[in-house]
Enzyme design. Sequence first.
Site, PDB file in Angstrom:
ATOM      1  N   SER A 108      10.082 -42.960  42.364  1.00 46.34           N
ATOM      2  CA  SER A 108       9.468 -41.649  42.130  1.00 46.34           C
ATOM      3  C   SER A 108       9.269 -41.401  40.633  1.00 46.34           C
ATOM      4  O   SER A 108       8.267 -40.804  40.226  1.00 46.34           O
ATOM      5  CB  SER A 108      10.293 -40.532  42.774  1.00 46.34           C
ATOM      6  OG  SER A 108      11.519 -40.327  42.090  1.00 46.34           O
ATOM      7  N   CYS A 126       5.118 -31.028  44.973  1.00 44.99           N
ATOM      8  CA  CYS A 126       5.336 -30.080  43.863  1.00 44.99           C
ATOM      9  C   CYS A 126       4.051 -29.694  43.152  1.00 44.99           C
ATOM     10  O   CYS A 126       4.077 -28.885  42.213  1.00 44.99           O
ATOM     11  CB  CYS A 126       6.338 -30.653  42.875  1.00 44.99           C
ATOM     12  SG  CYS A 126       7.857 -31.194  43.647  1.00 44.99           S
ATOM     13  N   SER A 128       4.727 -35.431  44.370  1.00 42.11           N
ATOM     14  CA  SER A 128       4.926 -36.765  44.956  1.00 42.11           C
ATOM     15  C   SER A 128       3.941 -37.021  46.078  1.00 42.11           C
ATOM     16  O   SER A 128       3.482 -36.115  46.755  1.00 42.11           O
ATOM     17  CB  SER A 128       6.347 -36.877  45.507  1.00 42.11           C
ATOM     18  OG  SER A 128       7.263 -36.926  44.457  1.00 42.11           O
ATOM     19  N   THR A 146      19.877 -33.133  41.980  1.00 44.24           N
ATOM     20  CA  THR A 146      18.590 -32.596  41.510  1.00 44.24           C
ATOM     21  C   THR A 146      18.015 -31.592  42.518  1.00 44.24           C
ATOM     22  O   THR A 146      16.806 -31.488  42.681  1.00 44.24           O
ATOM     23  CB  THR A 146      17.569 -33.730  41.221  1.00 44.24           C
ATOM     24  OG1 THR A 146      17.323 -34.456  42.430  1.00 44.24           O
ATOM     25  CG2 THR A 146      18.078 -34.680  40.164  1.00 44.24           C
ATOM     26  N   LYS A 204      11.096 -37.857  29.421  1.00 42.10           N
ATOM     27  CA  LYS A 204      10.575 -39.187  29.798  1.00 42.10           C
ATOM     28  C   LYS A 204       9.040 -39.161  29.865  1.00 42.10           C
ATOM     29  O   LYS A 204       8.368 -40.071  29.402  1.00 42.10           O
ATOM     30  CB  LYS A 204      11.081 -39.583  31.195  1.00 42.10           C
ATOM     31  CG  LYS A 204      12.500 -40.095  31.277  1.00 42.10           C
ATOM     32  CD  LYS A 204      12.770 -40.473  32.756  1.00 42.10           C
ATOM     33  CE  LYS A 204      14.233 -40.669  33.057  1.00 42.10           C
ATOM     34  NZ  LYS A 204      14.818 -41.874  32.505  1.00 42.10           N
ATOM     35  N   ASN A 242      15.786 -28.203  40.536  1.00 40.06           N
ATOM     36  CA  ASN A 242      14.410 -28.468  40.936  1.00 40.06           C
ATOM     37  C   ASN A 242      13.917 -27.366  41.870  1.00 40.06           C
ATOM     38  O   ASN A 242      14.453 -27.186  42.965  1.00 40.06           O
ATOM     39  CB  ASN A 242      14.301 -29.830  41.628  1.00 40.06           C
ATOM     40  CG  ASN A 242      12.856 -30.284  41.777  1.00 40.06           C
ATOM     41  OD1 ASN A 242      11.934 -29.561  41.411  1.00 40.06           O
ATOM     42  ND2 ASN A 242      12.658 -31.479  42.298  1.00 40.06           N
ATOM     43  N   GLU A 273       6.552 -26.658  49.566  1.00 38.93           N
ATOM     44  CA  GLU A 273       6.746 -27.896  50.308  1.00 38.93           C
ATOM     45  C   GLU A 273       8.011 -27.793  51.147  1.00 38.93           C
ATOM     46  O   GLU A 273       8.467 -28.783  51.709  1.00 38.93           O
ATOM     47  CB  GLU A 273       6.792 -29.097  49.362  1.00 38.93           C
ATOM     48  CG  GLU A 273       7.931 -29.078  48.374  1.00 38.93           C
ATOM     49  CD  GLU A 273       7.884 -30.260  47.415  1.00 38.93           C
ATOM     50  OE1 GLU A 273       7.556 -30.035  46.242  1.00 38.93           O
ATOM     51  OE2 GLU A 273       8.168 -31.384  47.829  1.00 38.93           O
ATOM     52  N   HIS A 282       6.137 -30.779  35.083  1.00 36.27           N
ATOM     53  CA  HIS A 282       6.941 -30.602  36.290  1.00 36.27           C
ATOM     54  C   HIS A 282       8.328 -31.186  35.996  1.00 36.27           C
ATOM     55  O   HIS A 282       8.436 -32.298  35.476  1.00 36.27           O
ATOM     56  CB  HIS A 282       6.295 -31.313  37.479  1.00 36.27           C
ATOM     57  CG  HIS A 282       7.232 -31.447  38.639  1.00 36.27           C
ATOM     58  ND1 HIS A 282       7.860 -30.353  39.189  1.00 36.27           N
ATOM     59  CD2 HIS A 282       7.692 -32.527  39.329  1.00 36.27           C
ATOM     60  CE1 HIS A 282       8.648 -30.759  40.171  1.00 36.27           C
ATOM     61  NE2 HIS A 282       8.570 -32.077  40.271  1.00 36.27           N
TER      62      HIS A 282
HETATM   63  N1  CAA Z   1      26.459 -40.026  30.063  1.00 37.58           N
HETATM   64  C1  CAA Z   1      25.173 -39.897  29.714  1.00 37.58           C
HETATM   65  N2  CAA Z   1      24.137 -40.403  30.443  1.00 37.58           N
HETATM   66  C2  CAA Z   1      24.431 -41.081  31.562  1.00 37.58           C
HETATM   67  C3  CAA Z   1      25.760 -41.279  31.982  1.00 37.58           C
HETATM   68  C4  CAA Z   1      26.811 -40.723  31.181  1.00 37.58           C
HETATM   69  N3  CAA Z   1      28.088 -40.834  31.523  1.00 37.58           N
HETATM   70  N4  CAA Z   1      25.727 -41.976  33.127  1.00 37.58           N
HETATM   71  C5  CAA Z   1      24.431 -42.233  33.407  1.00 37.58           C
HETATM   72  N5  CAA Z   1      23.636 -41.680  32.473  1.00 37.58           N
HETATM   73  C6  CAA Z   1      22.178 -41.662  32.423  1.00 37.58           C
HETATM   74  C7  CAA Z   1      21.524 -42.960  32.831  1.00 37.58           C
HETATM   75  O1  CAA Z   1      21.503 -43.901  31.758  1.00 37.58           O
HETATM   76  C8  CAA Z   1      20.146 -42.478  33.216  1.00 37.58           C
HETATM   77  O2  CAA Z   1      19.385 -42.230  32.056  1.00 37.58           O
HETATM   78  P1  CAA Z   1      17.913 -42.902  31.882  1.00 37.58           P
HETATM   79  O3  CAA Z   1      17.107 -42.418  33.061  1.00 37.58           O
HETATM   80  O4  CAA Z   1      17.438 -42.340  30.588  1.00 37.58           O
HETATM   81  O5  CAA Z   1      18.127 -44.370  31.917  1.00 37.58           O
HETATM   82  C9  CAA Z   1      20.424 -41.090  33.835  1.00 37.58           C
HETATM   83  O6  CAA Z   1      21.733 -40.735  33.401  1.00 37.58           O
HETATM   84  C10 CAA Z   1      20.394 -41.114  35.355  1.00 37.58           C
HETATM   85  O7  CAA Z   1      21.177 -42.174  35.789  1.00 37.58           O
HETATM   86  P2  CAA Z   1      20.729 -43.088  37.031  1.00 37.58           P
HETATM   87  O8  CAA Z   1      19.278 -43.460  36.917  1.00 37.58           O
HETATM   88  O9  CAA Z   1      21.733 -44.141  37.205  1.00 37.58           O
HETATM   89  O10 CAA Z   1      20.896 -41.971  38.164  1.00 37.58           O
HETATM   90  P3  CAA Z   1      20.714 -42.069  39.725  1.00 37.58           P
HETATM   91  O11 CAA Z   1      20.461 -43.439  40.201  1.00 37.58           O
HETATM   92  O12 CAA Z   1      21.873 -41.352  40.296  1.00 37.58           O
HETATM   93  O13 CAA Z   1      19.392 -41.257  40.040  1.00 37.58           O
HETATM   94  C11 CAA Z   1      17.584 -39.790  40.057  1.00 37.58           C
HETATM   95  C12 CAA Z   1      18.795 -40.280  39.253  1.00 37.58           C
HETATM   96  C13 CAA Z   1      16.659 -40.959  40.393  1.00 37.58           C
HETATM   97  C14 CAA Z   1      16.830 -38.770  39.249  1.00 37.58           C
HETATM   98  C15 CAA Z   1      18.111 -39.142  41.379  1.00 37.58           C
HETATM   99  O14 CAA Z   1      18.829 -37.981  41.062  1.00 37.58           O
HETATM  100  C16 CAA Z   1      17.035 -38.802  42.372  1.00 37.58           C
HETATM  101  O15 CAA Z   1      16.681 -39.626  43.207  1.00 37.58           O
HETATM  102  N6  CAA Z   1      16.483 -37.535  42.325  1.00 37.58           N
HETATM  103  C17 CAA Z   1      15.449 -37.095  43.240  1.00 37.58           C
HETATM  104  C18 CAA Z   1      14.114 -37.700  42.914  1.00 37.58           C
HETATM  105  C19 CAA Z   1      13.494 -37.199  41.630  1.00 37.58           C
HETATM  106  O16 CAA Z   1      13.845 -36.160  41.103  1.00 37.58           O
HETATM  107  N7  CAA Z   1      12.508 -37.956  41.135  1.00 37.58           N
HETATM  108  C20 CAA Z   1      11.765 -37.565  39.957  1.00 37.58           C
HETATM  109  C21 CAA Z   1      10.313 -37.946  40.009  1.00 37.58           C
HETATM  110  S1  CAA Z   1       9.566 -37.413  41.555  1.00 37.58           S
HETATM  111  C22 CAA Z   1       9.108 -35.789  41.298  1.00 37.58           C
HETATM  112  O17 CAA Z   1       9.043 -35.341  40.190  1.00 37.58           O
HETATM  113  C23 CAA Z   1       8.813 -34.944  42.496  1.00 37.58           C
HETATM  114  C24 CAA Z   1       9.998 -34.144  42.839  1.00 37.58           C
HETATM  115  O18 CAA Z   1      10.135 -33.005  42.386  1.00 37.58           O
HETATM  116  C25 CAA Z   1      11.039 -34.730  43.706  1.00 37.58           C
END
Ligand code: CAA
Length: 391
Positions: free
Chosen positions: A205, A115, A312, A156, A246, A280, A83, A237
């Site tokens: 996502s 993916c 996605s 990521t 999760k 990733n 991709e 994945h």
């Molecule tokens: N110690 C331990 N854990 C902590 C922490 C700390 N100090 N601070 C935060 N955390 C935890 C949070 O509680 C959260 O855990 P949960 O999900 O279990 O609640 C985790 O860390 C992540 O925190 P946030 O959700 O606040 O993080 P974020 O808003 O910065 O975003 C993300 C995380 C959404 C994955 C972001 O990195 C992102 O957008 N990534 C790209 C998209 C992605 O990977 N999506 C996945 C599904 S899509 C897919 O699979 C296709 C693909 O390949 C893209």
Amino acid sequence: MASGSAIGIHDLSFATTEFVLPHTELAAHNGTEIGKYHLGIGQRSMSVAAADEDIVTLGAAAAEPVIARHGTDRIRTVVFATESSIDQAKSAGVYVHSLLGLPSATRVVELKQACYGATAALQFAIGLVHRDPEQQVLVIASDVSKYELDSPGEATQGAAAVALLVSRNPALVRIDSPSGLYTADVMDFWRPNYRDSALVDGQESIAAYLQAVEGTWKDYTEQGGHALDEFSAFCYHQPFTKMAHKAHRHLLNTSGYDTDEDDIKRAVGLTTAYNAVVGNSYTASVYLGLAALLDQADDLTGRSIGFLSYGSGSVAEFFAGQIVPGYREHLRIKEHREAIDRRTPLDHAAYRALHTRSFPADGGDHPTPAQTTGAFRLAALRGHKRIYERR
Ligand code: CAA
């Protein structure tokens, strides 16, 4: 349940980049508490491509050991899944075909659905081998994951390629039917043609991925697949490794099973070892999960493994693989470890410089800085053509 013919993964090899960025560097730069990266998303570091690496050089590096071991005589198809495509018309697989000296009597094509692409390639390959069991298909999944600097997705990123040789009487994993399928038109992650980094709605996502887990499992069950407790492990994945936890928790929950954390860890824990340090690798990621499982587990002979491939947009597939007796003699544990350990750590400034680098689009002669120590490199962009070389 129909188990399908004995067709599946005969060999598996992966490659990753010259450089690596530890998450401690990123955290120090953006002030994030490191626990969020190490525990919250389950990532320790991410592979970063050198200026002269791309999906072609990574794909060739992944496939070269497969060709060295098995030769080219039976390979009549190469399917390149990505991709992070480098050309809107020409398949990246044609460059790999040339770099590896594959015979001209070969069909080569590129596949895309975020993916999920490598799983589509694997299933199409099984169909081709079913039609002519003497033939083998080389599937290459190769991606460089790139999000905007200082965005939530930045942590990521990653990059890697996996080569799978698909054959009858496979030495590693027999891929069974049926598959559970799921497609839904969602805008959770996408990359318009005019952008080189992806756009993503992070929480959307994750929700879309979990919805797809549910959808594929429902279809898999309706198609007469295995019961959940017949699987010894699950390869998901992994956009970040916590996603596998999760996803498995969600699968157990929606199927009426206890969501005991130790059970979840037993089911997915070994599959996350490579992804946690590579990041990733998009379409390669689920098969990097398989590599980590096979390379580390004591003995999985005869065991069923569940695969959940998510792309996605979105398309997902759940299917089963059965581990073949004698598989451990065919693993590449040492080489995989070396591919990870050989990477040179970057500081944040060097990572940023690579991230913001782009090729001029003027059609001139633009040699690429010699950075990679790998066997294949992107030497230049000349007259709008990508020039590759093999060392
Ligand atoms: N110690 C331990 N854990 C902590 C922490 C700390 N100090 N601070 C935060 N955390 C935890 C949070 O509680 C959260 O855990 P949960 O999900 O279990 O609640 C985790 O860390 C992540 O925190 P946030 O959700 O606040 O993080 P974020 O808003 O910065 O975003 C993300 C995380 C959404 C994955 C972001 O990195 C992102 O957008 N990534 C790209 C998209 C992605 O990977 N999506 C996945 C599904 S899509 C897919 O699979 C296709 C693909 O390949 C893209």
